[in-house]
Scaffold this motif. Sequence first.
Motif, PDB file in Angstrom:
ATOM      1  N   GLU A 181      11.152  -5.187  -8.724  1.00 32.34           N
ATOM      2  CA  GLU A 181      11.103  -5.667 -10.109  1.00 32.34           C
ATOM      3  C   GLU A 181      10.937  -4.476 -11.047  1.00 32.34           C
ATOM      4  N   ASP A 182       9.949  -3.653 -10.768  1.00 30.46           N
ATOM      5  CA  ASP A 182       9.699  -2.483 -11.588  1.00 30.46           C
ATOM      6  C   ASP A 182       8.659  -1.594 -10.924  1.00 30.46           C
ATOM      7  N   VAL A 183       8.386  -0.479 -11.574  1.00 31.06           N
ATOM      8  CA  VAL A 183       7.339   0.448 -11.165  1.00 31.06           C
ATOM      9  C   VAL A 183       6.409   0.572 -12.359  1.00 31.06           C
ATOM     10  N   ARG A 184       5.101   0.360 -12.138  1.00 38.19           N
ATOM     11  CA  ARG A 184       4.153   0.320 -13.258  1.00 38.19           C
ATOM     12  C   ARG A 184       2.990   1.271 -13.034  1.00 38.19           C
ATOM     13  N   ASN A 185       2.536   1.860 -14.138  1.00 43.38           N
ATOM     14  CA  ASN A 185       1.276   2.590 -14.126  1.00 43.38           C
ATOM     15  C   ASN A 185       0.164   1.558 -14.196  1.00 43.38           C
ATOM     16  N   THR A 186      -0.809   1.671 -13.290  1.00 42.61           N
ATOM     17  CA  THR A 186      -1.949   0.763 -13.292  1.00 42.61           C
ATOM     18  C   THR A 186      -3.225   1.595 -13.312  1.00 42.61           C
ATOM     19  N   GLU A 187      -4.352   0.919 -13.368  1.00 44.09           N
ATOM     20  CA  GLU A 187      -5.640   1.617 -13.358  1.00 44.09           C
ATOM     21  C   GLU A 187      -5.874   2.360 -12.047  1.00 44.09           C
ATOM     22  N   ILE A 188      -5.199   1.933 -10.987  1.00 45.93           N
ATOM     23  CA  ILE A 188      -5.398   2.570  -9.680  1.00 45.93           C
ATOM     24  C   ILE A 188      -4.179   3.368  -9.214  1.00 45.93           C
ATOM     25  N   GLY A 189      -3.269   3.663 -10.123  1.00 41.26           N
ATOM     26  CA  GLY A 189      -2.121   4.490  -9.789  1.00 41.26           C
ATOM     27  C   GLY A 189      -0.807   3.793 -10.080  1.00 41.26           C
ATOM     28  N   VAL A 190       0.283   4.485  -9.763  1.00 38.85           N
ATOM     29  CA  VAL A 190       1.626   3.952 -10.003  1.00 38.85           C
ATOM     30  C   VAL A 190       2.002   3.048  -8.834  1.00 38.85           C
ATOM     31  N   LYS A 191       2.399   1.820  -9.155  1.00 37.44           N
ATOM     32  CA  LYS A 191       2.692   0.798  -8.147  1.00 37.44           C
ATOM     33  C   LYS A 191       4.132   0.302  -8.262  1.00 37.44           C
ATOM     34  N   ARG A 192       4.771   0.102  -7.114  1.00 36.71           N
ATOM     35  CA  ARG A 192       6.082  -0.540  -7.031  1.00 36.71           C
ATOM     36  C   ARG A 192       5.830  -2.033  -6.832  1.00 36.71           C
ATOM     37  N   ARG A 193       6.538  -2.885  -7.604  1.00 35.74           N
ATOM     38  CA  ARG A 193       6.353  -4.337  -7.531  1.00 35.74           C
ATOM     39  C   ARG A 193       7.636  -4.983  -7.022  1.00 35.74           C
ATOM     40  N   TYR A 194       7.504  -5.720  -5.937  1.00 30.52           N
ATOM     41  CA  TYR A 194       8.642  -6.379  -5.301  1.00 30.52           C
ATOM     42  C   TYR A 194       8.422  -7.880  -5.235  1.00 30.52           C
TER      43      TYR A 194
END
Length: 81
Positions: free
Chosen positions: A46-59
Amino acid sequence: MIAAPELAGPVLLKAPALGLDRVLLTCDDGNAGSARTIESNGGALEDVRNTEIGVKRRYWITLDDAGHSHSSTAATRTVVS
């Protein structure tokens, strides 16, 4: 320790019994092994997001009634701050 491929399949098979027809899986952006495992189970990025715990890939994985994944259209890669 259970490896990701042995874990992902059985979990996805149980999702329809919980009333789920889609599941969201995430992994660290730099974790190529987890990304491959999710993609091999039908995950569409879906996307790649910056989060409070790091950059996450969302599938997203879309399932049929038996918990098998369906191919879906490719999503765009977006980094959200």
